[in-house]
Write an enzyme that holds these catalytic residues in place. Structure first.
Site, mmCIF file in Angstrom:
data_model
loop_
_atom_site.group_PDB
_atom_site.id
_atom_site.type_symbol
_atom_site.label_atom_id
_atom_site.label_comp_id
_atom_site.label_asym_id
_atom_site.label_seq_id
_atom_site.Cartn_x
_atom_site.Cartn_y
_atom_site.Cartn_z
ATOM 1 N N THR A 77 46.406 30.558 55.434
ATOM 2 C CA THR A 77 46.444 29.085 55.378
ATOM 3 C C THR A 77 45.894 28.562 56.703
ATOM 4 O O THR A 77 44.690 28.535 56.882
ATOM 5 C CB THR A 77 47.876 28.580 55.096
ATOM 6 O OG1 THR A 77 48.767 29.160 56.020
ATOM 7 C CG2 THR A 77 48.285 28.950 53.688
ATOM 8 N N LYS A 87 49.943 36.994 56.233
ATOM 9 C CA LYS A 87 49.525 35.678 56.701
ATOM 10 C C LYS A 87 50.638 35.099 57.546
ATOM 11 O O LYS A 87 51.797 35.486 57.406
ATOM 12 C CB LYS A 87 49.205 34.743 55.548
ATOM 13 C CG LYS A 87 50.441 34.276 54.821
ATOM 14 C CD LYS A 87 50.222 32.976 54.074
ATOM 15 C CE LYS A 87 49.949 31.843 55.012
ATOM 16 N NZ LYS A 87 51.151 31.060 55.358
ATOM 17 N N THR A 114 54.762 29.378 56.297
ATOM 18 C CA THR A 114 55.236 30.480 55.467
ATOM 19 C C THR A 114 54.650 31.776 55.999
ATOM 20 O O THR A 114 53.521 31.804 56.467
ATOM 21 C CB THR A 114 54.758 30.312 54.011
ATOM 22 O OG1 THR A 114 55.525 29.306 53.393
ATOM 23 C CG2 THR A 114 54.939 31.594 53.211
ATOM 24 N N GLU A 160 50.433 28.507 65.318
ATOM 25 C CA GLU A 160 49.570 27.343 65.478
ATOM 26 C C GLU A 160 49.450 26.875 66.917
ATOM 27 O O GLU A 160 50.421 26.419 67.522
ATOM 28 C CB GLU A 160 50.114 26.197 64.637
ATOM 29 C CG GLU A 160 49.729 26.377 63.194
ATOM 30 C CD GLU A 160 50.658 25.657 62.292
ATOM 31 O OE1 GLU A 160 51.668 25.163 62.785
ATOM 32 O OE2 GLU A 160 50.371 25.592 61.103
ATOM 33 N N ASN A 163 50.625 19.281 63.903
ATOM 34 C CA ASN A 163 51.665 19.150 62.888
ATOM 35 C C ASN A 163 52.170 17.735 62.685
ATOM 36 O O ASN A 163 53.115 17.522 61.925
ATOM 37 C CB ASN A 163 52.837 20.069 63.234
ATOM 38 C CG ASN A 163 52.480 21.506 62.928
ATOM 39 O OD1 ASN A 163 51.949 21.793 61.867
ATOM 40 N ND2 ASN A 163 52.737 22.396 63.855
#
Lengths: 409, 409
Positions: A162, A189, A200, A284, A406
């Site tokens: 993702t 992932k 996730t 991230e 985010n």
């Protein structure tokens, strides 16, 4: 036996394991008209495989998680995993469950299996229904492209991503020393936010070892508890977190006896460890991966609580980002884990450099602290001097980029 | 009786309460040669006062916290509080405790009290010793300036601040309806990081009501549990958090009987509520204060766990900053509180606008959601439909500014 275990990172993927075929294709799950972005993967075993899973403990579980848990509890066998990114099929009620079941039926039809032999995973946006028409086409294409080629393996590892910036794979080869060998491979992932929605982690492992489903489950559980369950990017546990392993036995190596069982456990652990480290390292907008280790704790629970308290502290994570050797925040976070810590007994090190010994700060090492916490990876090593338990977690820093990424719309 | 209760914010301060004098001066605790920045405050009662406190539950407690806890457990009386900002006197071992005791002795000497009649608070950098020579001069100056003037009250409220951008005060006047009245006033400092170090909240309340120390403690505990213990900026609990109340009885109003006791509790609660809201609203670089309310929970513990899980989620807080009505993150955080939540029963509202009803999203209100979460304050109202317990907390958003501000060196 003279068993040799060798782990390699960034390999092609699951197609390297005997009897497994994989594929990854794009069918525009995200609804942006972009079919070049891969979003649907299949992992297929040519023969029956024992299967085991570890799942999110979130009260709010996505439909595919609930379905896989039920399937594996009824019969720990599987022939295939079908996974999509871009949509989590979470918080989608009855229709979500129907869609998850339908996904398995479609895949089973294409692969000549029974629906209950197919496991399903989704990752992506929460609260939206799967685009079943697109997904059906996608599954058909993916089924037709199954192969053990490097290209297919890479496509599969890519299709489950993702907001990850790179795919995550590893393989561990175990040479049993008697001419036989087996492999455990994995792809994952990461814990990254997806578009404006969910973090996730998914990991799929495949092995050609011959192992009972009980042993397989135990091995995966032990490995997950030391790796996938010992990492934190932002402390947010997803509705979809899933780790699955399939064992098809095609290597002919039977996992029985202490020595070979230990080797198998080690192989699963090593692959899991590599994947977990890659997940945190690709969190991230992070800049650092810090190992937080708590030693000589009264018990594991105390050690783990303190690890998590430190690894999830916004103040600690912000100071890591700023390369600030701010031990006050570390001891504060350790303290508010409320485990009955005694500050006067505490030793703390950055890597091996003393920060606090028996509650006494050692500012004479300040320059060295600064050098260490400015590195991309380092260890926070806390000794409670209260017992003999030890735990550790991998934690990322908190950056302005994370918040920006985010904040959503 | 016809009791009237009136609360006013942003008042001069504790000097408004009968028999209390206060002062605030600067003595360069921070060691930057800046004596214009106020950093030392005294709260003084002209007569004996019953005293009560609520303290951090962090395992790592600063020396002044340990000293005050011991004093109040031995004898719940106090005549004065001496507080400094700029240095937390935390993680400072035996010398820290000696310094805290010496601080009380110096203040007692100046004020004609016994050392055990003085409480002490510190807030600021962790792990450094108090500059006792400077502090001694400061306490002498502060003692000489004690007064009930507006100027003194303002100086005191200012001297306890660290990274706060404004002082925080409130007073509640209770008119007993029979010609008598009493007041409860308070001042506080916020959960802001200090230079590169600690977040701490301090609140000092003063009342001229005549109340037993048992009742006083109960009243403060109840109020704190609903206010100071129901807020979060970053989830980091300090080594120094302290709330103190002194009651000198000089109003002549005795707190006995149900009606007047309730009025007293309410006054303490209202002052605490105002101060708590001001603390969250002045959190470092925040842009929003969100009330997270969980209703119809099985029990208070479940409701509180879910409130905290939501209020401390980095993903939730980032989406608030971005004005993104991302309900998936709210339900995910509610779920990983792991309280046995049933998503299919869940109702969720932004203010009073439906987001999810019985687990079914209501996207037809999406535009309204966006409007609400774009406001500076709003409510996340979650109904679990499992019981009758309710809890709420005040939470701040997470901003890039916070990370930048706290990344340190």
């Amino acid at each position: 036996m003279n068993i040799k275990i060798e782990t390699t990172e960034d390999v092609e993927g699951l197609g390297l394991v005997k009897g497994f075929k994989v594929s990854g294709i794009g069918c525009d799950i995200r609804g942006k008209g972009d079919f070049s972005r891969l979003d649907t993967a299949i992992v297929f075993s040519e023969t029956d495989a024992n299967a085991a899973g570890v799942f999110t403990t979130n009260d709010v579980k996505a439909a595919p998680v609930m379905l896989d848990m039920r399937r594996l509890s009824e019969n720990p066998l599987a022939r295939a995993i079908v996974a999509n990114s871009g949509n989590a099929n979470a918080c989608t009620g009855n229709r979500g469950m129907e869609d998850a079941e339908k996904t398995c039926r479609i895949a089973a039809g294409e692969l000549g299996l029974k629906p209950e032999e197919v496991l399903v995973c989704s990752t992506g946006r929460i609260g939206e229904f799967l685009p079943m028409e697109k997904l059906e086409k996608g599954i058909k294409e993916a089924a037709s492209k199954l192969s053990n080629s490097a290209e297919s393996s890479k496509a599969a590892a890519s299709a489950i991503l993702t907001s990850d910036t790179r795919s995550k794979t590893a393989i561990c080869r175990v040479d049993c020393g008697n001419g036989s060998s087996f492999s455990v491979a994995g792809m994952a992932k990461g814990a990254g936010m997806i578009e404006p929605n969910m973090a996730t982690m998914l990991a799929f492992l495949a092995t050609d070892a011959k192992i009972s489903s009980d042993k397989l489950r135990n091995s995966l559980k032990k490995a997950a508890s030391k790796t996938f369950n010992r990492m934190t990017v932002d402390g947010d546990m997803s509705t979809n977190d899933t780790v699955l392993i399939l064992a098809n036995g095609l290597s002919g190596v039977e996992i029985s006896g202490e020595e070979i069982s230990e080797a198998f456990d080690k192989a699963v652990l090593e692959v899991s460890r590599v994947l977990a480290r890659k997940i945190v390292g690709d969190g991230e907008k992070i800049t650092k991966v810090v190992e937080v280790k708590v030693r000589e704790a009264r018990d594991s629970e105390q050690a783990e609580k303190i690890c998590r308290s430190i690894g999830n502290s916004l103040l600690v994570k912000s100071s890591w980002f700023g390369c600030d050797p701010n031990w006050g925040r570390l001891t504060d976070a350790a303290g508010y884990a409320r485990t009955g810590l005694d500050f006067e007994k505490l030793d703390l090190y950055y890597d091996t450099t003393p920060v606090i010994i028996q509650g006494q700060p050692k500012p004479e090492f300040k320059e060295e602290w600064k050098k260490i916490v400015s590195r991309k990876t380092f260890t926070v090593d806390m000794n409670l001097n209260m017992g003999s338990a030890e735990e550790s977690i991998l934690a990322a820093d908190l950056t302005e980029g994370y918040v920006n990424f985010n904040k959503g719309e």
